[in-house]
Design a protein around this motif. Structure first.
Motif, mmCIF file in Angstrom:
data_model
loop_
_atom_site.group_PDB
_atom_site.id
_atom_site.type_symbol
_atom_site.label_atom_id
_atom_site.label_comp_id
_atom_site.label_asym_id
_atom_site.label_seq_id
_atom_site.Cartn_x
_atom_site.Cartn_y
_atom_site.Cartn_z
ATOM 1 N N GLU A 9 37.247 54.998 55.925
ATOM 2 C CA GLU A 9 35.712 55.022 55.858
ATOM 3 C C GLU A 9 35.336 53.884 54.663
ATOM 4 O O GLU A 9 34.327 53.348 54.970
ATOM 5 C CB GLU A 9 35.473 56.176 55.240
ATOM 6 C CG GLU A 9 33.979 56.771 54.906
ATOM 7 C CD GLU A 9 33.272 56.779 56.235
ATOM 8 O OE1 GLU A 9 31.975 56.411 56.054
ATOM 9 O OE2 GLU A 9 33.801 57.040 57.216
ATOM 10 N N THR A 10 36.201 53.996 53.475
ATOM 11 C CA THR A 10 35.558 52.844 52.702
ATOM 12 C C THR A 10 37.112 52.114 52.176
ATOM 13 O O THR A 10 37.758 52.656 51.454
ATOM 14 C CB THR A 10 35.119 53.608 51.240
ATOM 15 O OG1 THR A 10 34.001 54.718 52.027
ATOM 16 C CG2 THR A 10 34.679 52.395 50.089
ATOM 17 N N SER A 64 38.501 52.155 48.772
ATOM 18 C CA SER A 64 38.836 53.227 48.070
ATOM 19 C C SER A 64 40.346 53.280 47.685
ATOM 20 O O SER A 64 40.957 54.364 46.650
ATOM 21 C CB SER A 64 38.584 54.633 48.982
ATOM 22 O OG SER A 64 39.313 54.477 49.994
#
Length: 461
Positions: free
Chosen positions: A433-434, A437
């Protein structure tokens, strides 16, 4: 410890600025096998540019030594077939043919690959920074040495790099493809072949059939002459299909009746004069698969991880390891296990680089499986640390770890300097997603590791 030999020709005193290559080749052939006459001839004004100062006893032999390293002379100072063939060419063709030789026989393509990787990661490329980058991956190039710039200058005469200092390390991809006779997709596919597949391809190069040919006869030739064993039942699937996917062959299966063998035919992309040196020499230094994975989009990688085809999942998993490596700002050292060797469910690489200003070396294992990671699998990685000299171990898996596996990792870190990061399916999803991260994930786990070690400051195994 003895210094590791340079992976590319040293070439001191052998740059285009100093040597007129056509004239140089003339004297190599003219004085072939005559060491003293050779050393004198290569310093003649029409051969050697910039002759303001006479050579010293040491520099006198350097051009000849460089000619040996570049494959123009044998160790007995006799002109090679390469030197004789280059001598017969006009300058433009000569420089292109010499560049072809350097790219495939003397590490030139590996240097090009290193430049691609550095530029993809936004690193500044200089002779010294490139030498350091390649040496960290096990491809030894001396820093503060003329070797890598000498190689670049000869390649620039064929158009691989610009002439002069401006954008000196900017690669002409079109020229590289023209010179080696292989496109990037084929290079990556060849690099990923296993020993049996390479052996079969070498057999095809040696026999060079011009029409449909029994695959079993090539297999028998390979097993007899090269000692590479190729399974009888798996020939179409394990050998012929990957070569077809690389665009080099097409084949027809013999079917299951009557024991008929498959038949194979080479394609227009198959050139034995290109593939033979590639198989014999280039593949020892090259992992262009890494360079190809640098170009993969994350969305495509994640889509590949869930593909139905096992080999597609394996390719995506290898690309994922490079994706993680780049997120960490680390450099590739070597594959330890490739996906094809582990049923396409896991892959290991070694990485190195600075983290928090400190030098680190990593074992990274990525797993694409539904089975939980057990204690035994973590223990196996820990047991390899004396061999890999890794300071850090990282698992990235789209599954979970058993409690015993996590407990074992904690105990190892409490009692040793080895740091172990276990990233499970939750972390996997966050990184998807990121991507950035991964930094907060590692920071959180690092804080937990510090607590473990502070609670056990004097523990011993």
């Amino acid at each position: 410890m003895p210094r590791k030999a340079s992976a590319i020709p040293v070439g001191t005193g052998f740059t285009p600025a100093l040597i007129d290559l056509p004239a140089f080749l003339e004297v190599l052939v003219e004085h072939s096998g005559e060491p003293e006459a050779l050393e004198a001839a290569v310093w003649q004004p029409h051969v050697r540019r910039l002759t303001d100062e006479p050579p010293t006893p040491r520099t006198r032999s350097l051009p000849v030594e460089a000619a040996i390293q570049y494959g123009l002379l044998t160790k007995d100072r006799e002109a090679t077939e390469l030197a004789r063939s280059l001598r017969a060419l006009e300058p433009t063709d000569l420089y292109r043919r010499f560049a072809h030789h350097i790219l495939l026989r003397h590490g030139g393509l590996r240097v090009v690959e290193g430049i691609r990787q550095m530029q993809a990661d936004g690193l500044r490329v200089t002779g010294d920074s490139l030498a350091q980058f390649l040496s960290a991956q096990g491809f030894t190039v001396s820093v503060h040495n003329t070797a890598i710039n000498t190689l670049r200058m000869w390649l620039s005469l064929a158009g691989v790099f610009p002439k002069g200092r401006a954008n000196a390390w900017q690669i002409s991809e079109e020229t590289v493809e023209e010179l080696i006779g292989l496109d990037p997709v084929s290079v990556a596919a060849l690099t990923g072949l296993d020993a049996a597949q390479r052996g079969f391809l070498a057999g095809l190069c040696a026999l060079d059939p011009d029409d449909w040919f029994p695959a079993a006869e090539i297999r028998n030739w390979v097993e007899t002459t090269q000692g590479v064993q190729i399974g009888r039942q798996s020939l179409p699937k394990a050998i012929l299909a990957p070569l077809r996917d690389a665009g080099l062959v097409e084949f027809r299966t013999g079917g299951t009746k009557g024991g008929k063998t498959s038949r194979v035919r080479t394609t227009a992309k198959f050139r034995s004069d290109v593939l033979t040196p590639f198989l014999e020499t280039t593949l020892r230094d090259l992992d262009s698969t890494v360079s190809e994975y640098y170009k993969e989009r994350p969305d495509d990688i994640y889509a590949g991880l869930t593909a139905k085809e096992r080999h597609v999942r394996g390719t995506a998993l290898e690309a994922y390891t490079i994706h993680i490596m780049r997120l960490l700002g680390l450099q590739f050292v070597a594959w330890r296990k490739r996906s094809a060797q582990t049923a396409h469910a896991e892959v290991d690489i070694l990485m190195t680089g600075l983290l928090g200003g400190l030098p680190t070396r990593w074992q990274l294992q990525c797993k694409n499986t539904t089975q939980r990671i057990r204690l035994e699998e973590v223990a196996k990685e820990v047991g390899l640390v004396p061999v890999t000299a890794a300071s850090h171990i990282m698992f990235v898996a789209n599954t979970s770890f058993t409690p015993d596996a996590r407990s074992f990792a904690d105990k190892i870190m409490a009692r040793s300097a080895t740091t172990i990061f276990l990233l499970d399916k939750t972390d996997f999803a966050k990184i998807r997603e990121t991507p950035t991260s991964i930094a907060s994930i590692l920071r959180k786990q690092s804080e937990a590791i510090l607590r473990i070690r502070s609670e056990n400051p004097f523990s011993s195994p």
